[in-house]
Design a protein around this motif. Structure first.
Motif, PDB file in Angstrom:
ATOM      1  N   ARG A 227       8.176  -8.460  39.983  1.00 15.09           N
ATOM      2  CA  ARG A 227       8.487  -8.742  38.585  1.00 15.09           C
ATOM      3  C   ARG A 227       7.524  -9.780  38.014  1.00 15.09           C
ATOM      4  NH1 ARG A 227      12.507  -7.411  34.529  1.00 15.09           N
ATOM      5  NH2 ARG A 227      11.446  -8.226  32.703  1.00 15.09           N
ATOM      6  N   PHE A 230       4.450  -7.867  37.266  1.00  9.18           N
ATOM      7  CA  PHE A 230       4.729  -7.000  36.116  1.00  9.18           C
ATOM      8  C   PHE A 230       4.668  -7.810  34.823  1.00  9.18           C
ATOM      9  CE2 PHE A 230       7.785  -5.613  32.944  1.00  9.18           C
ATOM     10  CZ  PHE A 230       7.472  -4.274  32.765  1.00  9.18           C
ATOM     11  N   ASP A 231       5.326  -8.976  34.846  1.00  3.75           N
ATOM     12  CA  ASP A 231       5.337  -9.818  33.646  1.00  3.75           C
ATOM     13  C   ASP A 231       3.917 -10.256  33.273  1.00  3.75           C
ATOM     14  OD1 ASP A 231       8.064  -9.567  33.473  1.00  3.75           O
ATOM     15  OD2 ASP A 231       8.507 -11.510  34.393  1.00  3.75           O
ATOM     16  N   HIS A 243       2.497  -0.268  38.054  1.00  4.73           N
ATOM     17  CA  HIS A 243       3.342   0.670  38.783  1.00  4.73           C
ATOM     18  C   HIS A 243       3.850  -0.022  40.042  1.00  4.73           C
ATOM     19  CE1 HIS A 243       2.141   3.841  36.042  1.00  4.73           C
ATOM     20  NE2 HIS A 243       0.887   3.485  36.211  1.00  4.73           N
ATOM     21  N   LEU A 246       9.876  -2.015  43.623  1.00  6.27           N
ATOM     22  CA  LEU A 246      10.372  -3.378  43.810  1.00  6.27           C
ATOM     23  C   LEU A 246      11.542  -3.531  44.765  1.00  6.27           C
ATOM     24  CD1 LEU A 246       8.414  -3.924  41.561  1.00  6.27           C
ATOM     25  CD2 LEU A 246      10.213  -5.066  40.286  1.00  6.27           C
ATOM     26  N   TYR A 460      14.516   1.298  37.374  1.00  4.88           N
ATOM     27  CA  TYR A 460      14.344  -0.103  37.716  1.00  4.88           C
ATOM     28  C   TYR A 460      15.574  -0.655  38.414  1.00  4.88           C
ATOM     29  CZ  TYR A 460      13.017  -4.999  37.096  1.00  4.88           C
ATOM     30  OH  TYR A 460      12.671  -6.311  37.316  1.00  4.88           O
ATOM     31  N   PRO A 461      15.468  -1.469  39.454  1.00  8.17           N
ATOM     32  CA  PRO A 461      14.240  -2.063  39.987  1.00  8.17           C
ATOM     33  C   PRO A 461      13.538  -1.226  41.054  1.00  8.17           C
ATOM     34  CG  PRO A 461      16.097  -3.014  41.125  1.00  8.17           C
ATOM     35  CD  PRO A 461      16.653  -1.997  40.157  1.00  8.17           C
ATOM     36  N   THR A 464       8.964   0.056  38.416  1.00 12.20           N
ATOM     37  CA  THR A 464       8.748  -0.527  37.085  1.00 12.20           C
ATOM     38  C   THR A 464       8.205   0.500  36.105  1.00 12.20           C
ATOM     39  OG1 THR A 464       6.530  -1.206  37.737  1.00 12.20           O
ATOM     40  CG2 THR A 464       8.283  -2.829  38.000  1.00 12.20           C
ATOM     41  N   SER A 465       7.949   1.710  36.573  1.00 11.03           N
ATOM     42  CA  SER A 465       7.488   2.775  35.678  1.00 11.03           C
ATOM     43  C   SER A 465       8.138   4.052  36.163  1.00 11.03           C
ATOM     44  CB  SER A 465       5.965   2.907  35.714  1.00 11.03           C
ATOM     45  OG  SER A 465       5.556   3.535  36.923  1.00 11.03           O
TER      46      SER A 465
ATOM     47  N   ALA B 234       9.263  -5.352  27.431  1.00  7.60           N
ATOM     48  CA  ALA B 234       8.806  -5.754  28.771  1.00  7.60           C
ATOM     49  C   ALA B 234       9.626  -6.912  29.321  1.00  7.60           C
ATOM     50  CB  ALA B 234       7.327  -6.129  28.728  1.00  7.60           C
ATOM     51  N   PRO B 239      13.159  -3.643  32.233  1.00  6.51           N
ATOM     52  CA  PRO B 239      12.111  -3.294  31.254  1.00  6.51           C
ATOM     53  C   PRO B 239      12.131  -1.796  30.964  1.00  6.51           C
ATOM     54  CG  PRO B 239      11.194  -4.453  33.175  1.00  6.51           C
ATOM     55  CD  PRO B 239      12.602  -4.091  33.520  1.00  6.51           C
TER      56      PRO B 239
END
Lengths: 511, 511
Positions: A227, A230-231, A243, A246, A460-461, A464-465, B234, B239
């Motif tokens: 994360r 990602f952030d 991508h 997690l 998610y989690p 993330t895509s 996001a 997200p």
């Protein structure tokens, strides 16, 4: 300031084995990215790329003893598992070489001009182009298949993207060795070595995701680390796709009819899946809904017996061992939670597998028991005993996203139609589809086949895509479409010319 | 607290026309999202969905006079343009209905079990499932095709996702009318009206993107607004993908040979493209590289003549008019910038078109002139006069991402092979491919055909993802893959059953 050394550590003893270079400074990350960026032109040749991927597979297979030896010394995963993982890794590289040759991933669509339409349609020809340098974050638990030579690297290179891998600190020597082999394969195929590079260090990983020339990232690891990256990817002046895989509970539902039919078999199979790789699989079944009552008790006893007979194992590093022991203790201390086989410290460097049980009623509302709905990395699973379908459903509705969801059904339930319980089973399949990227029936989620139709991702989690990190479509992550409008044939990329000189698959409209 | 009223405003007078409800409170947004979420099951039926999309197209066409009248009163875009836009909109709805029927978008892949492989491969069957409620943010400049009944809504509904649209404040009455027609079409097709809903208000838009049941967003608008929503998407605990189209310069390169051959034609064509829709197209050519020297001068003169003859136009709202006038003034005040035809205020509620010129040397290094590399919404373009290929290339390398890039080439340059300038032209095509989602040769970027091979997107800030908002593949944004492993045929979704009862296209491996 002196460079921070990177050490290879033996998890069986906790002792340092050797120094493997040093953590990359911001400047070194910048140099690696720029050097990778400069190879894009060379990587544009699909034939060369396919040859490179195959050469990499051959070199890795040729160095099998050295590679698996290095990996075992750093991860304690054992030669049989690592030999299998190497086969998966080189198989993946070759499968992506085949995908490059075939060219379906270019997703070519051609619309011929049509003046009879309102408004008239111009000639449109679309395919996909590589994004540019990809950052890959290696996983702790797969030193090969999800690390330097793994699926993210293979699919990105296949797409035509240079790769900079941030090695995992649990296996720096394996990473360095594999990185050197990949670079040697590149040169053998006529490419610059810099199409792939390896950097070490936590800060290097952050530098990498923030680098202006990095265009996308692939990650396999923890929710916290993933994360944060990602952030960082989303906060860039120019955000990039991240991508990440997690974390996942990988729920299993055992129906009362299945428990009645196969309690011992399911209990034994579960033990095998939970302890595979010392419970260090992202698809380890971490939460199992088992019916209350005698059949569920038999399942629980079979699980207890099998886990009780499983010896201690070595986790990937001592930080993970500490986290596992603490995580299990915290969960076991919750009211109503039992530990028929207590997982925990084995010897000084090992842990023993086990499981916890809890009545479903404890989990159907917010509260401290929600901790049981968080992944606990290592050889432990949580059996949730449910009274009825309504309780099971209520619990499923509270779960976060998962890589997989597994159902154990009775023979009649799998028959469909008017068979007893078949309607409920179909409803269960639909319900867990909402929760996961892969649905398994009467099997176990561990063992993610590398295959064209595979999907390794999920809400998610889990990811993330909405992409996959395993299987044929993993290459899609590193490409973007471009449409050419009224571009004369002679100026089009060869892939899009009318005569189709490269013999690529395409969808054509009109004309 | 009293609800904030929403007003429909006539941009031709700046006067309020009528009140259109009020800005949605957080509670109202929550209700709309929950109601939409509850319709997912009904929307799962592909046949009903296709019928709904066609019914919506029919109802919109049937109400054409009312719809275009409402839109013209709020946007001043004029009946001919709005009639064309309505045709585009209903054509889009019908094209997505066809895509639903065809089913290729499900991207079905089937790998039969193969015990002869190492490790043995289980049966894997993959397709795509809808994400859930989609938030759509309507665009100012397309009250129909990129608003309530537009491409985002049509593609999301086609995917099986309920939609909540945040209306644009420039056309609330049109939005309300179209929303009512879509809801009526849903009911006519046997679906709940709540499969689509419209909310008004800036805060409602933020509530929407943060709502836990919203699973993805589509946006067309400004960089500032889009980035704020992207950041909110996001930053959510979970997200979500944010498919935003934010801004684009849409560079045009005119080669010296093209200018020599067609200076007047290119100058005239450019004027038409820049002033189409009073310069309020996201693909308006905003930066044009024109060679220094006599041929480029002729082009400039033709542009000046055509723009000088173009009358004033009404922008979508007064805020945009103020921003246009201020933006042009700020740019025109930069050293070395000339305004052969000064764009700016026309009457009290109009603006007149024009263009600026600047030598390329001012733009090849960081400095205040970088303002010229930012989009200026409205009927203005910037001609950059370049001395040689090197200067043009240096400028292209400094551009941000774009929806489109356009080349004007001479006859010889389009011939390829050994023709004069053909090698340079091919290199130009490759160079601008890196900059844009669509490459146009000897045409203009305005007019984005709705077609299977279309791509309307591009590197940031043109788009926040690598998806398209126009064309056949726009539906991909609202789906995620799921793989079924060893799931008995009777329990599979009908789309994946071995007998293929729905006759869907699929890729099969093995077996």
């Amino acid at each position: 300031m002196a460079a921070t050394p990177v050490w290879s550590v033996d998890p069986r003893t906790g002792k340092r084995r050797e120094q493997v270079g040093h953590e990359a400074t911001a400047r070194e990350v910048d140099e690696a990215v720029r050097a990778a960026h400069a190879t894009r032109g060379a990587l544009a040749d699909r034939t060369v790329r396919a040859a490179f991927l195959r050469a990499a597979a051959d070199l890795l297979d040729g160095a099998a003893a050295e590679v698996t030896g290095a990996a075992d010394a750093e991860t304690a995963l054992g030669a049989p598992r690592l030999t299998g993982e190497l086969g998966r890794t080189t198989g993946q590289l070759r499968a992506f070489a085949d995908a490059v040759d075939e060219g379906a991933y270019l997703d070519i669509r051609i619309d011929h001009a049509d003046a009879s339409l309102t408004p008239p349609r111009p000639e449109l020809r679309r395919y996909k182009v590589p994004l540019g340098v990809v950052a890959v974050y290696a996983a702790s638990n797969f030193p090969l298949a999800f690390s330097v030579p793994g699926g993210d690297t293979a699919s990105a290179l296949a797409a035509g993207c240079p790769v900079v891998v941030k090695a995992h600190p649990d296996h720096p020597a394996t990473s360095a060795l594999c990185g050197a082999l990949l670079r040697r394969a590149a040169v053998a195929a006529g490419l610059p070595a810099d199409v792939v590079a390896v950097v070490h260090g936590f800060d290097a990983g952050l530098e990498l995701v923030r680098h202006p020339l990095v265009t996308a990232a692939g990650f396999t690891g923890s929710i916290r680390g993933g994360r944060a990256l990602f952030d960082a990817a989303a906060a860039r002046p120019v955000p990039i796709p991240f991508h990440g895989e997690l974390g996942s509970l990988n729920p299993v539902v055992v129906t009362p009819a299945a428990a009645a039919e196969r309690a011992e078999e399911i209990g034994g199979g579960l033990a095998g899946s939970v302890t595979l790789g010392v419970g260090q699989f992202c698809v380890k079944p971490g939460l199992v809904l088992v019916p209350a009552g005698a059949d569920g008790d038999r399942l629980t006893e079979a699980l207890a017996k099998a886990l009780g007979e499983t010896g201690p194992g070595v986790l990937l590093d001592h930080r993970m061992r500490d986290a596992f022991i603490a995580g299990v203790r915290e969960r076991a201390a919750l009211p109503g939670v039992d530990a028929p086989v207590t997982p925990g410290p084995g010897g000084e460097h090992t842990v023993t597998p086990g499981f916890l049980t809890v009545p479903a009623a404890r989990l159907t509302a917010p509260g401290p028991h929600e901790l049981l709905l968080e992944e606990c990395f290592g050889p432990v699973t949580v059996l949730v005993r449910y009274e009825d379908q309504g309780e099971a459903t209520a619990l499923l509705d509270r779960l976060p996203g998962n890589l997989s969801a597994t159902l154990h059904l009775s023979t009649a339930e799998t028959e469909g139609g008017a068979a007893e319980g078949a309607a409920g089973a179909a409803e269960l399949v639909e319900r867990v589809t909402a929760l996961a990227g892969r649905v398994v029936v009467n099997g176990w989620p561990t063992g993610v086949a590398v295959a064209p139709a595979q999907h390794h991702g999920g809400p998610y989690p889990a990811a993330t895509s909405h992409s996959t990190s395993v299987g044929g479509t993993a290459i899609e992550r590193w490409l973007r479409p471009v449409a050419y409008q009224s571009v004369p044939d002679a100026l089009l990329p060869a892939e899009l010319r009318e005569a189709n000189p490269l013999g690529l698959p395409r969808r054509v409209t009109g004309g």
